[in-house]
Design a protein around this motif. Structure first.
Motif, PDB file in Angstrom:
ATOM      1  N   TRP A   1      76.910-115.289  50.471  1.00 20.09           N
ATOM      2  CA  TRP A   1      76.719-116.345  51.469  1.00 20.09           C
ATOM      3  C   TRP A   1      77.991-117.174  51.632  1.00 20.09           C
ATOM      4  O   TRP A   1      78.338-117.600  52.751  1.00 20.09           O
ATOM      5  N   THR A   2      78.689-117.431  50.521  1.00 21.16           N
ATOM      6  CA  THR A   2      79.938-118.197  50.609  1.00 21.16           C
ATOM      7  C   THR A   2      80.967-117.437  51.449  1.00 21.16           C
ATOM      8  O   THR A   2      81.664-118.036  52.286  1.00 21.16           O
ATOM      9  N   LYS A   3      81.058-116.137  51.240  1.00 21.01           N
ATOM     10  CA  LYS A   3      81.954-115.317  52.068  1.00 21.01           C
ATOM     11  C   LYS A   3      81.580-115.425  53.543  1.00 21.01           C
ATOM     12  O   LYS A   3      82.448-115.520  54.423  1.00 21.01           O
ATOM     13  N   TYR A   4      80.265-115.392  53.808  1.00 16.26           N
ATOM     14  CA  TYR A   4      79.818-115.496  55.194  1.00 16.26           C
ATOM     15  C   TYR A   4      80.268-116.812  55.822  1.00 16.26           C
ATOM     16  O   TYR A   4      80.772-116.835  56.956  1.00 16.26           O
ATOM     17  N   ILE A   5      80.087-117.916  55.103  1.00 16.57           N
ATOM     18  CA  ILE A   5      80.499-119.218  55.635  1.00 16.57           C
ATOM     19  C   ILE A   5      82.010-119.252  55.865  1.00 16.57           C
ATOM     20  O   ILE A   5      82.493-119.697  56.915  1.00 16.57           O
ATOM     21  N   LEU A   6      82.782-118.786  54.886  1.00 11.77           N
ATOM     22  CA  LEU A   6      84.243-118.804  55.031  1.00 11.77           C
ATOM     23  C   LEU A   6      84.677-117.928  56.202  1.00 11.77           C
ATOM     24  O   LEU A   6      85.532-118.322  57.003  1.00 11.77           O
ATOM     25  N   ASP A   7      84.096-116.751  56.327  1.00 14.06           N
ATOM     26  CA  ASP A   7      84.434-115.876  57.460  1.00 14.06           C
ATOM     27  C   ASP A   7      84.029-116.509  58.785  1.00 14.06           C
ATOM     28  O   ASP A   7      84.767-116.454  59.778  1.00 14.06           O
ATOM     29  N   SER A   8      82.852-117.117  58.823  1.00 12.96           N
ATOM     30  CA  SER A   8      82.355-117.727  60.070  1.00 12.96           C
ATOM     31  C   SER A   8      83.242-118.869  60.523  1.00 12.96           C
ATOM     32  O   SER A   8      83.401-119.104  61.729  1.00 12.96           O
ATOM     33  N   TYR A   9      83.813-119.592  59.573  1.00 15.16           N
ATOM     34  CA  TYR A   9      84.674-120.722  59.910  1.00 15.16           C
ATOM     35  C   TYR A   9      86.156-120.334  59.957  1.00 15.16           C
ATOM     36  O   TYR A   9      87.014-121.194  60.152  1.00 15.16           O
TER      37      TYR A   9
END
Length: 863
Positions: free
Chosen positions: A627-635
């Motif tokens: 999930w942290t990767k998802y947030i970093l990628d999304s931003y």
């Protein structure tokens, strides 16, 4: 006579059309019978089979519905009699009218119920190691289209199935299983996440809809096909009952209509009856699985769909298991003992359990559901429109009547995200045309209104209100029944938005403008030049800043709040020059961007590049890291993923500025072993997946901090820094203890409980970590990590970033013993040498569902 001949010819033509080509049996296509021991097919081979029988039979239709996170095509397959398949578009419109049109007359409903068909949707193998449902699908479809006894069922019913909810994970699991088949690791669970980001958490995404798979399936149920019945197909543990069907165990969701539950229970009871009559043992009900949180049925139950889940006992992926009768156990709730009872009428006695047993259960349970849907077809279709009308009437006569969200929010980008999310869920959202006073409060033109007089009223109420966990006990003086998962998912609260529930009256629709999809508050045209002000209170500001820095563009950040053009700019806000390079980035804003002319006389610092970020990820199923990767990628934040073993080998100081350590078991990170409550548990994975960082890695982390690096860690990962630590400094050793302790276990013994709830945390204004945050923020907390700080020694220091104070502390969910955490902390800053650590007792990115917490991570990155 001529008429009789024509009729016979038509019947013969229909027969020839249906069976002009022989239908390929599954074993001919795959080279083995699905369910055979140690044999699995991959996703592409499954889709090939579906397309093959689509070409061979006019009873099958395959339609693409989107793409997975890693780019695989997603499909839904329809199976019914040939006449129904030929008129799918017409039936789709009937479904829609019955689902969301409250203006149908009784005669119109009767006509549509007669002409329409009951649509039963199955979503398969969402959790990719639960291979049985997807592996069973070819057998299910082959039986449906070739078995004469099922023709009458398929005349009344359209079976629709998503062949694999998670095709990326399906192929990962099959590849891993085949790689180690024949070795001692055969049948071991996949060590790494079976999804690009979320792994087992994919059914935890059905409110927030962040992943493409959940978006595609939600669209099927909420926007396009509107099936009347839905089942989510899962597997469970090895040593309990063989199959779970509804009714569910308590607690159940309080917003759900009683008749919906009654229908769910009818389908479940019929499955018990049908499976038991065929000699299938171990079918259980009303144990282990509750129906309180919306993830278990993909929010469908909250949208008037008769929704359920089934759970089959697992094998070792595709390898049979032998289970001794003495190893069979009850479940954590509802089935204390593995004995014959109302929840387990015909216990399985043990022995070999195989994938073919799961396939049989999937086949027979699917046929049972289709036959129930066929038997009650017209009642089900009438019910779908009746409950639509009932929910609208409740919205008109029972408070709350509407939710109003002021257009002026601290974070308008999250308001826009909420509006677009609700629209994606099939909810109608409006804006006020003019100012209006309600409940002694003045609301303004452009404020957002979500009326509850809508078909999906139950869903609206569920996700817009604060949750209050229903306390249920098996005995009057007994313990509270624990929830299966979390207890809070209130969208306004999780996003940090101000929201009002109107209790006195509904708003006249003449005062409302409907909001289209892809809504935005950004209505201004950017000038040719000037300086754009991006407030630190707005999550999207950080997204825009990260994009600028990624392209090498300079960004300034103000250290203190300032008054510009009579508007207060909060501390931590960003200044970006408007030019040809930044214009395309700034145009993405969904809020009005303030642009000032001339150089503002504001004290600021310049940020000219992004820090070098490492993300430490355990090689064993770290969903929070995903999930942290998802947030970093999304931003748009670049980062490097490091395994624990790489930490020990890397020169961290020369390569990175910040290390992010999401919620991962500290013993896994350090020793490659799983430890819980002081006990180690063996991991059955190949050695390359069980390498920790060791003492050398811990020393590398500490020296990285001492040399000026920053670490942010949360929940389990904070244990890396707890207790006595020893590091080697050449010929000497340094022993020390960071000035904090986790006191959660002690508090729990005294009666503290918090099961995935939103709790108030008061913040001390410590720059830059609290930039953009108010004095109080709701954090998504479980009861595992509560800190106390102490006086530091040596080259260390500490500050409390956030602490618990006052009553009530609970915003949404369940909290017991709140007085025990008074003046305790869940967010601390530690100093060691020239560097720093931020330790959090909660995940700031929890399942991408608490955007109000993201800034804690973003501010750490941009310090």
């Amino acid at each position: 006579m001529k008429r009789i001949v024509n009729v016979l010819a038509a019947i013969l033509l229909g027969f020839i059309t249906s069976y002009a080509q022989e239908i390929t049996p599954p074993d001919q296509h795959f080279g083995f019978k699905p369910g055979d021991d140690k044999m699995l097919f991959k996703y592409e081979k499954l889709i090939d089979y579906l397309k093959k029988i689509e070409a061979q039979s006019n009873m099958v239709k395959v339609i693409p519905i989107g793409q997975s996170a890693m780019g695989k095509a997603l499909y839904v397959v329809f199976v019914s009699d040939s006449q129904n398949i030929a008129r799918l578009d017409e039936l789709k419109e009937i479904n829609k009218q019955l689902a969301i049109n409250p203006n149908l007359s009784t005669n119109e409903v009767d006509e549509l119920a007669s002409k329409g068909k009951a649509f039963v949707l199955a979503t398969l193998s969402m959790h990719a190691t639960e291979v049985g449902p997807s592996q069973a699908l070819p057998t299910i479809i082959y039986q449906l289209i070739t078995k004469e006894s099922l023709k009458s069922t398929l005349h009344n019913v359209v079976y629709m199935a998503v062949p694999s909810h998670n095709p990326d994970g399906m192929d990962m699991v099959v590849d891993y299983y085949n790689k180690y088949k024949g070795t001692k690791y055969e049948g071991s669970s996949l060590p790494f996440l079976y999804h690009k980001y979320v792994g087992h958490d994919n059914n935890r995404d059905f409110i927030t809809l962040t992943q493409p798979e959940t978006k595609a399936i939600s669209s099927l149920t909420s926007q396009e096909w509107f099936p009347q019945v839905m089942v989510e197909k899962h597997q469970m543990g090895l040593t309990g009952p063989r199959f779970f069907v509804p009714p569910y165990h308590d607690p159940i969701a309080q917003n759900i209509d009683a008749e919906l539950y009654a229908w769910v229970n009818l389908f479940g009871q019929n499955m018990v009856n049908d499976l038991t009559s065929k000699g299938l043992q171990g079918v259980s009900q009303q144990n282990l699985f509750d129906n309180y949180w919306p993830g278990s049925t993909e929010t469908c139950l909250w949208k008037n769909v008769i929704s359920m889940l089934t759970e089959a006992a697992s094998v070792k992926i595709a390898t049979p298991v032998y289970i001794e009768p003495t190893e069979l156990k009850g479940t954590s709730k509802g089935l204390a003992e593995y004995k014959k009872g109302t929840n387990l009428l015909l216990p399985w006695q043990g022995g070999w359990w195989k994938l073919s047993d799961i396939v049989k259960l999937e086949l027979e349970s699917t046929i049972s559901m289709l036959q129930t849907a066929s038997k009650y077809k017209e009642r089900i279709l009438r019910f779908r429109n009746n409950i639509c009308k009932k929910q609208i009437l409740l919205g008109q006569t029972t408070p709350p009547f509407s939710y109003i969200l002021p257009a002026k929010q601290k974070d308008p980008s999250e308001l826009v995200a909420l509006i677009n999310l609700l629209r994606e869920h099939g909810v109608q959202v409006y804006q006020l045309k003019q100012d209006i006073e309600i409940q002694n409060r003045l609301f303004h033109s452009d404020d957002i209104v979500v009326p509850l007089a809508q078909p999906f009223r139950m869903f609206i109420k569920e996700v817009m209100e604060a949750q209050t966990f229903p306390e249920r006990r098996l005995e009057k003086s007994g313990d509270i029944i624990k929830p299966y998962d979390i207890t809070s998912w209130s969208l306004p609260l999780h996003k940090g938005l101000t929201c009002f529930a109107l209790q006195t009256k509904s708003i006249d629709k003449e005062l409302l403008n409907p909001i289209p999809s892809d809504f935005s508050f950004n209505r201004k045209t950017l000038p040719e030049n000037g300086v754009a002000v991006l407030p630190s209170t707005i999550n999207q500001s950080y997204h825009l800043v990260f994009q600028c820095l990624k392209q090498g563009l300079q960004v300034d950040r103000i250290n203190e709040s300032a008054l510009v053009n009579n508007q207060e700019i909060p501390a931590g806000s960003f200044l970006v020059k408007v030019n040809n390079k930044t214009r395309s980035i700034l145009k993405q804003a969904t809020f009005d961007v303030m642009v000032i002319q001339g150089k503002p006389s504001i004290k600021n610092i310049t940020i000219d590049k992004l820090p070098r970020i490492a993300l430490l990820e355990s090689q064993v199923q770290s969903m929070d890291a995903g999930w942290t990767k998802y947030i970093l990628d999304s931003y748009g934040v670049p980062f490097t993923t490091l395994s624990p073993a790489q930490i020990a080998k890397s020169d961290l100081t020369s390569k990175f500025d910040i290390i992010v350590i999401p919620n991962s078991n500290a013993s896994l990170l350090k020793d490659g072993k799983y430890k819980w409550d002081g006990e180690y548990f063996p991991l059955y994975y190949p050695p390359e997946y069980t390498k920790g960082m060791g003492q050398k890695g811990v020393e590398k982390l500490i020296k990285f901090i001492q040399n000026g690096g920053t670490v942010i860690a949360w929940e389990q990962a904070t244990e890396l820094f707890e207790g006595n630590i020893t590091i080697n400094n050449g010929d000497s050793k340094e022993e020390f203890k960071f000035p904090f302790n986790n006191i959660a276990k002690k508090l729990k013994k005294s009666g503290f409980e918090c099961t995935g709830s939103l709790v108030k945390l008061k913040l001390n204004p410590i720059a830059p970590f609290t930039f953009g945050l108010e004095d109080e923020v709701g954090i998504f907390m479980r009861d595992k990590y509560i800190f106390e700080t102490s006086i530091p020694t040596l080259d260390m220091d500490r500050r409390v970033i956030g602490y618990f104070s006052g009553k009530p502390k609970l915003l949404s969910g369940y909290l017991k013993g709140e007085e025990l955490i008074e003046r305790k902390t869940a967010a601390i800053w530690l100093k060691k040498g020239n560097g720093q650590i931020i330790l959090l007792g909660f995940s700031p990115i929890f399942r991408a569902s608490v955007p109000s917490n993201y800034k804690i991570l973003f501010n750490t990155i941009l310090q």
